[in-house]
Design an enzyme around this catalytic site. Structure first.
Site, short mmCIF file in Angstrom:
data_model
loop_
_atom_site.label_atom_id
_atom_site.label_comp_id
_atom_site.label_asym_id
_atom_site.label_seq_id
_atom_site.Cartn_x
_atom_site.Cartn_y
_atom_site.Cartn_z
N HIS A 1 -32.41 31.96 16.61
CA HIS A 1 -32.32 30.58 17.06
C HIS A 1 -33.11 30.36 18.36
CE1 HIS A 1 -28.93 30.17 14.25
NE2 HIS A 1 -28.96 28.87 14.46
N ASP B 1 -30.00 33.20 7.18
CA ASP B 1 -29.54 33.22 8.58
C ASP B 1 -28.17 32.54 8.61
OD1 ASP B 1 -29.51 33.41 11.41
OD2 ASP B 1 -30.31 31.38 11.60
N SER B 2 -27.49 32.70 9.73
CA SER B 2 -26.23 31.98 9.92
C SER B 2 -26.45 30.48 9.91
CB SER B 2 -25.61 32.37 11.26
OG SER B 2 -26.45 31.92 12.32
N CYS C 1 -31.69 37.08 10.86
CA CYS C 1 -30.57 36.89 11.78
C CYS C 1 -30.26 38.24 12.40
CB CYS C 1 -29.37 36.37 11.00
SG CYS C 1 -27.86 36.22 11.96
N CYS D 1 -32.29 36.74 19.13
CA CYS D 1 -31.57 35.88 18.18
C CYS D 1 -32.59 34.90 17.65
CB CYS D 1 -30.43 35.14 18.89
SG CYS D 1 -29.70 33.81 17.89
N GLU E 1 -28.63 24.06 16.65
CA GLU E 1 -28.02 23.46 15.45
C GLU E 1 -27.84 21.95 15.63
OE1 GLU E 1 -27.30 24.81 12.41
OE2 GLU E 1 -28.24 26.67 13.09
N1 DGL Z 1 -29.64 33.40 14.40
C1 DGL Z 1 -28.69 34.42 14.57
C2 DGL Z 1 -29.18 35.68 15.21
O1 DGL Z 1 -30.35 35.95 15.11
C3 DGL Z 1 -27.25 34.12 14.64
C4 DGL Z 1 -26.74 33.34 15.76
C5 DGL Z 1 -25.32 33.00 15.52
O2 DGL Z 1 -25.01 32.54 14.43
O3 DGL Z 1 -24.51 33.23 16.43
O4 DGL Z 1 -28.43 36.42 15.78
#
Ligand code: DGL
Length: 249
Positions: free
Chosen positions: A184, A8-9, A71, A182, A150
């Site tokens: 997150h 993931d990011s 992600c 997303c 984060e």
């Molecule tokens: N967790 C990510 C997603 O599912 C990326 C969020 C990000 O880095 O902007 O899109």
């Protein structure tokens, strides 16, 4: 021994890891968080593809038998390129759960929360196109959500204010189902729930992605459950955020 690679990011992909471990408890996991480059949300697709290649190489060197792109933004920007460039590697991606939401809505309005990159990706736009004749689909970028997660701010006044600014417009338009697009965002689900109230359904696609991972393992003949559980966490950053969210699981 099978090894499941995940990236993931940042630390959000741990919401997918959490579901994978429930369904596939006896596996070796390697999780890579690109914290040094997080967030991906507004970054050019070419940059995310480049990171996708670099991280794929790392996960393969660590023995990954398949890779879960945990992600939505990286799935939108990079998964088709990765599948082309690494034809021998099974990749499992994220998709906003528009279909179950479209089937389940009573108000006829579904709300999608995702990053800007996901919302403008062709994958999402195609899915949206399939359902928008029957339901109204309203969208909002979860502005500031990734930064909250984060930074470990999963509740409290700041989280509530930030989350409300993106969720309230969807509720005001009549959405009775919110799709978390997303990885997150599930970490903010308790706050989203409080704002949306008990009658609004919140859909996290992670359990469906875990089931898809199991299907792909069986299809590709990757042994399931042939080792005892272990996980190695890697971060391109200093690891603080990743450890914090991992300890929260
Ligand atoms: N967790 C990510 C997603 O599912 C990326 C969020 C990000 O880095 O902007 O899109």
């Amino acid at each position: 021994m099978s090894t499941i690679g995940i990236f993931d990011s940042g630390s959000g992909g741990l919401s997918v890891y959490r579901e994978l471990v429930k369904l596939l408890p006896d596996e070796h996991y390697v999780f890579f968080a690109d914290n040094a480059n997080c967030p991906y949300g507004e970054k050019p697709a070419s940059f995310i593809r480049e990171r996708g290649r670099a991280i794929t190489d790392i996960l393969l060197a660590l023995g990954a038998d398949l890779i879960v792109v945990a992600c939505n933004t990286a799935t939108a920007a990079a998964i088709s390129t990765l599948r082309e460039e690494y034809p021998e590697v099974p990749f499992i991606g994220m998709e906003p759960a528009v279909k179950p939401a479209a089937l389940g809505t009573k108000s006829g309005v579904i709300g999608v929360l995702a990053t800007a990159g996901t919302l403008k990706g062709s994958k999402y736009l195609n899915t949206r196109g399939q359902y928008e004749d029957n339901v109204k689909i309203v969208e909002h970028v979860g502005q500031g959500f990734v930064e909250l997660v984060e930074n470990g701010i999963l509740d409290g006044e700041e989280a509530e204010k930030t989350v409300r600014a993106s969720v309230q417009p969807l509720l005001d338009q009549g959405a009775d189902i919110l799709v978390l697009g997303c990885t997150h965002y599930p970490f903010l689900a308790p706050v989203i729930r409080r704002i949306a109230g008990p009658d609004v359904r919140i859909i996290d696609p992670a359990p469906a992605v875990a089931r898809q991972t199991l299907r792909v393992m069986k299809e590709r003949g990757i042994p399931v459950g042939d080792t005892s559980f272990s996980v190695d966490l890697y971060s391109s950053g200093d690891g603080t955020s990743l450890k914090r969210i991992f300890n929260y699981l």
